[in-house]
Design an enzyme around this catalytic site. Sequence first.
Site, PDB file in Angstrom:
ATOM      1  N   ASN A   1       0.802  -1.234   0.000  1.00  0.00           N
ATOM      2  CA  ASN A   1       0.000   0.000   0.000  1.00  0.00           C
ATOM      3  C   ASN A   1       0.835   1.285   0.000  1.00  0.00           C
ATOM      4  OD1 ASN A   1       0.666  -0.541   2.685  1.00  0.00           O
ATOM      5  ND2 ASN A   1      -1.088   0.596   3.457  1.00  0.00           N
TER       6      ASN A   1
ATOM      7  N   GLU B   1       3.743  -3.485  12.401  1.00  0.00           N
ATOM      8  CA  GLU B   1       2.808  -2.394  12.088  1.00  0.00           C
ATOM      9  C   GLU B   1       1.686  -3.035  11.291  1.00  0.00           C
ATOM     10  OE1 GLU B   1       3.014   0.442  13.340  1.00  0.00           O
ATOM     11  OE2 GLU B   1       5.127   0.904  13.697  1.00  0.00           O
TER      12      GLU B   1
ATOM     13  N   CYS C   1      -3.384   2.111   6.370  1.00  0.00           N
ATOM     14  CA  CYS C   1      -3.649   1.533   7.694  1.00  0.00           C
ATOM     15  C   CYS C   1      -4.192   2.592   8.652  1.00  0.00           C
ATOM     16  CB  CYS C   1      -2.379   0.909   8.238  1.00  0.00           C
ATOM     17  SG  CYS C   1      -0.985   2.003   8.076  1.00  0.00           S
TER      18      CYS C   1
ATOM     19  N   GLU D   1       7.806   2.916  15.376  1.00  0.00           N
ATOM     20  CA  GLU D   1       8.762   3.300  14.342  1.00  0.00           C
ATOM     21  C   GLU D   1       8.887   4.812  14.336  1.00  0.00           C
ATOM     22  OE1 GLU D   1       6.928   1.145  10.878  1.00  0.00           O
ATOM     23  OE2 GLU D   1       8.844   0.106  10.978  1.00  0.00           O
TER      24      GLU D   1
HETATM   25  P1  NAP Z   1       0.130  -8.866   3.953  1.00  0.00           P
HETATM   26  O1  NAP Z   1      -0.590  -9.834   3.122  1.00  0.00           O
HETATM   27  O2  NAP Z   1       0.193  -9.114   5.395  1.00  0.00           O
HETATM   28  O3  NAP Z   1       1.585  -8.743   3.336  1.00  0.00           O
HETATM   29  C1  NAP Z   1       2.567  -7.878   3.842  1.00  0.00           C
HETATM   30  C2  NAP Z   1       3.924  -8.375   3.467  1.00  0.00           C
HETATM   31  O4  NAP Z   1       4.157  -9.627   4.112  1.00  0.00           O
HETATM   32  C3  NAP Z   1       4.083  -8.639   1.975  1.00  0.00           C
HETATM   33  O5  NAP Z   1       5.391  -8.315   1.576  1.00  0.00           O
HETATM   34  C4  NAP Z   1       3.848 -10.119   1.885  1.00  0.00           C
HETATM   35  O6  NAP Z   1       4.443 -10.700   0.754  1.00  0.00           O
HETATM   36  C5  NAP Z   1       4.498 -10.598   3.164  1.00  0.00           C
HETATM   37  N1  NAP Z   1       4.041 -11.916   3.609  1.00  0.00           N
HETATM   38  C6  NAP Z   1       2.867 -12.526   3.358  1.00  0.00           C
HETATM   39  N2  NAP Z   1       2.836 -13.732   3.954  1.00  0.00           N
HETATM   40  C7  NAP Z   1       4.016 -13.887   4.609  1.00  0.00           C
HETATM   41  C8  NAP Z   1       4.594 -14.913   5.401  1.00  0.00           C
HETATM   42  N3  NAP Z   1       3.928 -16.053   5.668  1.00  0.00           N
HETATM   43  N4  NAP Z   1       5.831 -14.728   5.911  1.00  0.00           N
HETATM   44  C9  NAP Z   1       6.504 -13.592   5.676  1.00  0.00           C
HETATM   45  N5  NAP Z   1       6.022 -12.594   4.920  1.00  0.00           N
HETATM   46  C10 NAP Z   1       4.790 -12.722   4.400  1.00  0.00           C
HETATM   47  O7  NAP Z   1      -0.445  -7.407   3.812  1.00  0.00           O
HETATM   48  P2  NAP Z   1      -0.804  -6.670   2.469  1.00  0.00           P
HETATM   49  O8  NAP Z   1      -1.997  -7.385   1.928  1.00  0.00           O
HETATM   50  O9  NAP Z   1       0.357  -6.515   1.616  1.00  0.00           O
HETATM   51  O10 NAP Z   1      -1.114  -5.194   3.018  1.00  0.00           O
HETATM   52  C11 NAP Z   1      -2.311  -4.814   3.564  1.00  0.00           C
HETATM   53  C12 NAP Z   1      -2.292  -4.844   5.084  1.00  0.00           C
HETATM   54  O11 NAP Z   1      -1.171  -4.157   5.643  1.00  0.00           O
HETATM   55  C13 NAP Z   1      -3.481  -4.147   5.708  1.00  0.00           C
HETATM   56  O12 NAP Z   1      -4.075  -4.967   6.671  1.00  0.00           O
HETATM   57  C14 NAP Z   1      -2.914  -2.886   6.346  1.00  0.00           C
HETATM   58  O13 NAP Z   1      -3.586  -2.339   7.403  1.00  0.00           O
HETATM   59  C15 NAP Z   1      -1.574  -3.311   6.726  1.00  0.00           C
HETATM   60  N6  NAP Z   1      -0.708  -2.135   6.811  1.00  0.00           N
HETATM   61  C16 NAP Z   1      -0.325  -1.638   8.033  1.00  0.00           C
HETATM   62  C17 NAP Z   1       0.481  -0.519   8.122  1.00  0.00           C
HETATM   63  C18 NAP Z   1       0.948   0.032   9.439  1.00  0.00           C
HETATM   64  O14 NAP Z   1       1.905   0.785   9.460  1.00  0.00           O
HETATM   65  N7  NAP Z   1       0.364  -0.303  10.549  1.00  0.00           N
HETATM   66  C19 NAP Z   1       0.917   0.099   6.981  1.00  0.00           C
HETATM   67  C20 NAP Z   1       0.511  -0.418   5.762  1.00  0.00           C
HETATM   68  C21 NAP Z   1      -0.284  -1.550   5.692  1.00  0.00           C
HETATM   69  P3  NAP Z   1       3.660 -10.922  -0.639  1.00  0.00           P
HETATM   70  O15 NAP Z   1       2.461 -10.054  -0.637  1.00  0.00           O
HETATM   71  O16 NAP Z   1       4.642 -10.550  -1.658  1.00  0.00           O
HETATM   72  O17 NAP Z   1       3.341 -12.363  -0.692  1.00  0.00           O
END
Ligand code: NAP
Length: 455
Positions: free
Chosen positions: A132, A230, A264, A434
Amino acid sequence: MTTTTDVVNPATEEVIEQVHLLGPEEVDSAIERAAAAQRGWARLAPGERARLLRRAAEAVDGAAEELARLEVSNAGHTISNARFEAGNVRDVLAYYSGAPERLFGRQIPVAGGIDVTFREPLGVVGVIVPWNFPMPIASWGFAPALAAGNAVVLKPAELTPLTAIRIGELLLEAGIPEGVFQVLPGKGSIVGWRFVTHPLVRKICFTGSTDVGKKIMAGCADQVKRVTLELGGKSANVVFADADLERAAASAPAAVFDNAGQDCCARSRLLIEASVHDRFLELLEPAVRSFRVLDPADESSQMGPLISAQHRAAVAAFVPEGAPVAFAGTAPSGPGYWFPPTVLAPVAPGSAALSEEIFGPVLSVVPFEDEADAIRIANDTNYGLSGSIWTRDVGKALRVARAIDTGALSVNSHSSVRYWTPFGGFKQSGLGRELGPDALDGFTELKNVFIATDD
Ligand code: NAP
Ligand code: MG
């Protein structure tokens, strides 16, 4: 076997590039290279590390427009947002370039000698980034980690690797030694998970979904690996009757629809004091209808498409036939993963739209009776990342700010994340903080040394 992924422009659905995805052996050798390079990096004079980080900031600045354009085509971010994001990477690097020379320990009075503390680097840090905000979130991990003397292996999201890959090249050109900062595109289950299981990776700095974050935290337990999380959010925008309603209504759409709601910190729950509920919705409606959802490369675009067809389907599931749509904005037709800004009111307590993070341009409106009711509703979630409070009563603003269980609040504004103030979540929105002056704590171990001075 070589695996590649098609990187797609979400505004056009066209493939813009093919990127090689790393396999397990390549990840292991990158981690070993990082561990070897880290020792030299940590031994560099603090002033030299600072100078190289300043040069890295300048290199990013020089390529800011290129990086912004790349993010527009890879992530569908509006060009104005993408420029801000590239500038944010520069600023985060510049801010933490001041850290190597200020990584202070303490001298603590003891009998029979002197006692000093040191902030030692951890070694190799694994930074895992979501799709994102590919640029800023990467830098919030790698810049302080490098400043503290760690090497970094960075895994961008499979959907959005392009800016991270370019930033990796820029840092190398700026003089950050080979192996100290490596960008490793690949699948979360392969590259990301190897960071968790590889003993040479001493810390995971993860941003992403709460579900994956929980798995990472559990995985890190095995080696007592350090972890910062995060995660998601379901933040409240709380509007009291005494607020400047015009300003609050004018700014409410961007607070949730910016980045197509894929933020987020999105204020995706709008809590309005009942006595001004109808008036506020009257003010909000024209602001939502005029929100400019356009080709993200258009200079005047306020919102682009969602990241993928799959994600659009997930967002659409929160707005089924018969959903209580009070009003909605517009979105382009034709190719691209578009979804219009949508306002749901009234939203039934307990409904999925109100409790789950939609991560799309959908706002749920809830009326409240009084201050206590507002606090109760705002806290009625497993998340606690961000939020806003609108009132002219300073005492009330502070009481409510202290009572809401969330990490980053703004009063009479919807401030975004500032790199020089701390950021992170309460409850299931995360673990650790962070940015800001204390970020180095999360990338160092505190060591205590006693030196006897007795004969
Ligand atoms: P995600 O599916 O959790 O993926 C985040 C990252 O983790 C990606 O690089 C993903 O790789 C990797 N990943 C997935 N499965 C993994 C595993 N089993 N082991 C290690 N790494 C793994 O999240 P997203 O769909 O990309 O992003 C949306 C989410 O992020 C939302 O829920 C949002 O709220 C949250 N977010 C939080 C913040 C904050 O600062 N609090 C900021 C931004 C986003 P791949 O996708 O390449 O497989
Ligand atoms: Mg995912």
